[in-house]
Design a protein around this motif. Structure first.
Motif, PDB file in Angstrom:
ATOM      1  N   ALA A  58       0.839  -1.209   0.000  1.00 48.94           N
ATOM      2  CA  ALA A  58       0.000   0.000   0.000  1.00 48.94           C
ATOM      3  C   ALA A  58       0.870   1.253   0.000  1.00 48.94           C
ATOM      4  O   ALA A  58       0.583   2.223  -0.712  1.00 48.94           O
ATOM      5  CB  ALA A  58      -0.925  -0.007   1.211  1.00 48.94           C
ATOM      6  N   ASN A  59       1.960   1.212   0.763  1.00 50.55           N
ATOM      7  CA  ASN A  59       2.864   2.351   0.810  1.00 50.55           C
ATOM      8  C   ASN A  59       3.506   2.588  -0.550  1.00 50.55           C
ATOM      9  O   ASN A  59       3.632   3.737  -0.999  1.00 50.55           O
ATOM     10  CB  ASN A  59       3.929   2.103   1.884  1.00 50.55           C
ATOM     11  CG  ASN A  59       4.848   3.278   2.067  1.00 50.55           C
ATOM     12  OD1 ASN A  59       5.756   3.472   1.265  1.00 50.55           O
ATOM     13  ND2 ASN A  59       4.614   4.047   3.108  1.00 50.55           N
ATOM     14  N   PHE A  60       3.899   1.524  -1.216  1.00 50.84           N
ATOM     15  CA  PHE A  60       4.486   1.641  -2.554  1.00 50.84           C
ATOM     16  C   PHE A  60       3.490   2.283  -3.520  1.00 50.84           C
ATOM     17  O   PHE A  60       3.824   3.199  -4.266  1.00 50.84           O
ATOM     18  CB  PHE A  60       4.895   0.254  -3.063  1.00 50.84           C
ATOM     19  CG  PHE A  60       5.375   0.236  -4.481  1.00 50.84           C
ATOM     20  CD1 PHE A  60       6.678   0.581  -4.797  1.00 50.84           C
ATOM     21  CD2 PHE A  60       4.520  -0.118  -5.517  1.00 50.84           C
ATOM     22  CE1 PHE A  60       7.126   0.571  -6.106  1.00 50.84           C
ATOM     23  CE2 PHE A  60       4.959  -0.130  -6.832  1.00 50.84           C
ATOM     24  CZ  PHE A  60       6.264   0.211  -7.124  1.00 50.84           C
ATOM     25  N   ARG A  61       2.249   1.796  -3.476  1.00 51.88           N
ATOM     26  CA  ARG A  61       1.226   2.282  -4.403  1.00 51.88           C
ATOM     27  C   ARG A  61       0.827   3.732  -4.146  1.00 51.88           C
ATOM     28  O   ARG A  61       0.257   4.371  -5.020  1.00 51.88           O
ATOM     29  CB  ARG A  61       0.014   1.355  -4.376  1.00 51.88           C
ATOM     30  CG  ARG A  61       0.318   0.026  -5.076  1.00 51.88           C
ATOM     31  CD  ARG A  61      -0.851  -0.933  -5.095  1.00 51.88           C
ATOM     32  NE  ARG A  61      -0.900  -1.658  -3.827  1.00 51.88           N
ATOM     33  CZ  ARG A  61      -1.915  -1.607  -2.972  1.00 51.88           C
ATOM     34  NH1 ARG A  61      -2.980  -0.897  -3.238  1.00 51.88           N
ATOM     35  NH2 ARG A  61      -1.871  -2.289  -1.849  1.00 51.88           N
ATOM     36  N   GLU A  62       1.150   4.273  -2.967  1.00 49.20           N
ATOM     37  CA  GLU A  62       0.857   5.680  -2.688  1.00 49.20           C
ATOM     38  C   GLU A  62       1.724   6.617  -3.527  1.00 49.20           C
ATOM     39  O   GLU A  62       1.268   7.673  -3.947  1.00 49.20           O
ATOM     40  CB  GLU A  62       1.080   5.992  -1.205  1.00 49.20           C
ATOM     41  CG  GLU A  62       0.027   5.419  -0.295  1.00 49.20           C
ATOM     42  CD  GLU A  62       0.357   5.607   1.176  1.00 49.20           C
ATOM     43  OE1 GLU A  62       1.477   6.075   1.499  1.00 49.20           O
ATOM     44  OE2 GLU A  62      -0.493   5.270   2.015  1.00 49.20           O
ATOM     45  N   THR A  63       2.973   6.251  -3.742  1.00 45.75           N
ATOM     46  CA  THR A  63       3.884   7.136  -4.481  1.00 45.75           C
ATOM     47  C   THR A  63       4.129   6.680  -5.918  1.00 45.75           C
ATOM     48  O   THR A  63       4.698   7.433  -6.709  1.00 45.75           O
ATOM     49  CB  THR A  63       5.247   7.266  -3.761  1.00 45.75           C
ATOM     50  OG1 THR A  63       5.866   5.983  -3.669  1.00 45.75           O
ATOM     51  CG2 THR A  63       5.082   7.870  -2.376  1.00 45.75           C
ATOM     52  N   TRP A  91      14.537   6.919  -6.442  1.00 43.05           N
ATOM     53  CA  TRP A  91      13.241   6.394  -6.006  1.00 43.05           C
ATOM     54  C   TRP A  91      13.207   4.874  -6.127  1.00 43.05           C
ATOM     55  O   TRP A  91      12.819   4.187  -5.181  1.00 43.05           O
ATOM     56  CB  TRP A  91      12.105   7.029  -6.822  1.00 43.05           C
ATOM     57  CG  TRP A  91      10.745   6.606  -6.369  1.00 43.05           C
ATOM     58  CD1 TRP A  91       9.998   7.175  -5.383  1.00 43.05           C
ATOM     59  CD2 TRP A  91       9.975   5.508  -6.871  1.00 43.05           C
ATOM     60  NE1 TRP A  91       8.807   6.493  -5.242  1.00 43.05           N
ATOM     61  CE2 TRP A  91       8.765   5.472  -6.143  1.00 43.05           C
ATOM     62  CE3 TRP A  91      10.182   4.555  -7.862  1.00 43.05           C
ATOM     63  CZ2 TRP A  91       7.779   4.524  -6.379  1.00 43.05           C
ATOM     64  CZ3 TRP A  91       9.192   3.601  -8.095  1.00 43.05           C
ATOM     65  CH2 TRP A  91       8.005   3.593  -7.356  1.00 43.05           C
ATOM     66  N   VAL A  92      13.614   4.336  -7.262  1.00 42.68           N
ATOM     67  CA  VAL A  92      13.573   2.887  -7.490  1.00 42.68           C
ATOM     68  C   VAL A  92      14.469   2.160  -6.488  1.00 42.68           C
ATOM     69  O   VAL A  92      14.049   1.174  -5.857  1.00 42.68           O
ATOM     70  CB  VAL A  92      13.961   2.532  -8.945  1.00 42.68           C
ATOM     71  CG1 VAL A  92      14.241   1.046  -9.099  1.00 42.68           C
ATOM     72  CG2 VAL A  92      12.858   2.958  -9.904  1.00 42.68           C
ATOM     73  N   LEU A  93      15.686   2.625  -6.320  1.00 44.95           N
ATOM     74  CA  LEU A  93      16.607   1.957  -5.385  1.00 44.95           C
ATOM     75  C   LEU A  93      16.084   2.012  -3.956  1.00 44.95           C
ATOM     76  O   LEU A  93      16.141   1.011  -3.223  1.00 44.95           O
ATOM     77  CB  LEU A  93      18.001   2.568  -5.476  1.00 44.95           C
ATOM     78  CG  LEU A  93      18.773   2.233  -6.747  1.00 44.95           C
ATOM     79  CD1 LEU A  93      20.062   3.045  -6.817  1.00 44.95           C
ATOM     80  CD2 LEU A  93      19.078   0.743  -6.817  1.00 44.95           C
ATOM     81  N   ILE A 116      14.166   9.140   1.510  1.00 52.37           N
ATOM     82  CA  ILE A 116      15.074   9.181   0.359  1.00 52.37           C
ATOM     83  C   ILE A 116      14.278   8.965  -0.926  1.00 52.37           C
ATOM     84  O   ILE A 116      14.525   9.635  -1.941  1.00 52.37           O
ATOM     85  CB  ILE A 116      16.210   8.148   0.519  1.00 52.37           C
ATOM     86  CG1 ILE A 116      17.149   8.592   1.660  1.00 52.37           C
ATOM     87  CG2 ILE A 116      16.979   7.955  -0.785  1.00 52.37           C
ATOM     88  CD1 ILE A 116      18.143   7.533   2.097  1.00 52.37           C
ATOM     89  N   SER A 117      13.302   8.053  -0.899  1.00 50.61           N
ATOM     90  CA  SER A 117      12.487   7.836  -2.099  1.00 50.61           C
ATOM     91  C   SER A 117      11.688   9.095  -2.439  1.00 50.61           C
ATOM     92  O   SER A 117      11.546   9.443  -3.610  1.00 50.61           O
ATOM     93  CB  SER A 117      11.563   6.625  -1.924  1.00 50.61           C
ATOM     94  OG  SER A 117      10.448   6.914  -1.109  1.00 50.61           O
ATOM     95  N   ILE A 118      11.180   9.775  -1.429  1.00 49.60           N
ATOM     96  CA  ILE A 118      10.453  11.033  -1.655  1.00 49.60           C
ATOM     97  C   ILE A 118      11.392  12.086  -2.213  1.00 49.60           C
ATOM     98  O   ILE A 118      11.030  12.865  -3.104  1.00 49.60           O
ATOM     99  CB  ILE A 118       9.774  11.514  -0.351  1.00 49.60           C
ATOM    100  CG1 ILE A 118       8.729  10.496   0.121  1.00 49.60           C
ATOM    101  CG2 ILE A 118       9.160  12.896  -0.523  1.00 49.60           C
ATOM    102  CD1 ILE A 118       7.615  10.222  -0.873  1.00 49.60           C
ATOM    103  N   PHE A 119      12.613  12.124  -1.732  1.00 49.61           N
ATOM    104  CA  PHE A 119      13.630  13.040  -2.263  1.00 49.61           C
ATOM    105  C   PHE A 119      13.844  12.779  -3.756  1.00 49.61           C
ATOM    106  O   PHE A 119      13.976  13.716  -4.549  1.00 49.61           O
ATOM    107  CB  PHE A 119      14.936  12.881  -1.480  1.00 49.61           C
ATOM    108  CG  PHE A 119      16.052  13.752  -1.957  1.00 49.61           C
ATOM    109  CD1 PHE A 119      15.997  15.130  -1.831  1.00 49.61           C
ATOM    110  CD2 PHE A 119      17.173  13.185  -2.544  1.00 49.61           C
ATOM    111  CE1 PHE A 119      17.034  15.929  -2.275  1.00 49.61           C
ATOM    112  CE2 PHE A 119      18.210  13.977  -2.995  1.00 49.61           C
ATOM    113  CZ  PHE A 119      18.144  15.349  -2.860  1.00 49.61           C
TER     114      PHE A 119
END
Length: 131
Positions: A58-63, A91-93, A116-119
Motif C-alpha cells: 500500500a505504501n508503494f502504491r501511494e507514491t 526512487w527505485v533503489l 530518500i524515495s520522496i527526495f
C-alpha cells in the motif's frame, strides 16, 4: 532501451514483487481456497509478515503514480532528462531497499529510506520545471 524506459520496466517488476509477495504470504496463512474464492467474508491475514507485506505494498502504491507521471513527463518533455533519471533511480533503489526493511520490522532506517524515495520524486519534479 533508454534509461527512462528501463526505470519504468524495473518499477513494474517492483510492483509485481509487491503483489506476489503479498499474495504468497496471505495465501500461506489463509489458504488456497481463500485465494481462489470470492473473498466475501472480509478475512484479512493476521500474521506479522503478511500484514507487513500488505502495508508495504500500500505504501508503494501511494507514491507509484507520482513516479510514473514524473518519469513519463521527463521522457516526453525532457527539460532535464539526466536529473529525471537520477531522481527516478533514487526512487527505485530506495523502494527496493524498503521492502526487506519493512518486512524485517526495522524502524527509523525504513523511514529514512522512505524519505530518500520522496527526495527522488522531488528531484524528478524539479527536473520537470528546470530549463
Amino acid at each position: 532501451m533508454n534509461a527512462p524506459a528501463a526505470l519504468l520496466a524495473i518499477s513494474v517488476i517492483l510492483l509485481l514483487v509487491h503483489i506476489f509477495l503479498q499474495a504468497f504470504l496471505t495465501t500461506r496463512e489463509l489458504g488456497r481456497s481463500w485465494n481462489a474464492g470470492p473473498r466475501d467474508g472480509g478475512e484479512t491475514p493476521k500474521s506479522v509478515y503478511a500484514g507487513r507485506a500488505m502495508r508495504a505494498s500500500a505504501n508503494f502504491r501511494e507514491t507509484y503514480p507520482a513516479f510514473l507521471a514524473l518519469m513519463l513527463l521527463g521522457d516526453f518533455a525532457p527539460n532535464n532528462i539526466m536529473l529525471t533519471v537520477a531522481g527516478g533511480s533514487i526512487w527505485v533503489l530506495a523502494r527496493i531497499i524498503y521492502i526487506p526493511l519493512y518486512l524485517s520490522g526495522i524502524p527509523y532506517i525504513r523511514s529514512i529510506v522512505w524519505l530518500i524515495s520522496i527526495f527522488g520524486l522531488v528531484i524528478m519534479l524539479v527536473a520537470a520545471f528546470w530549463r
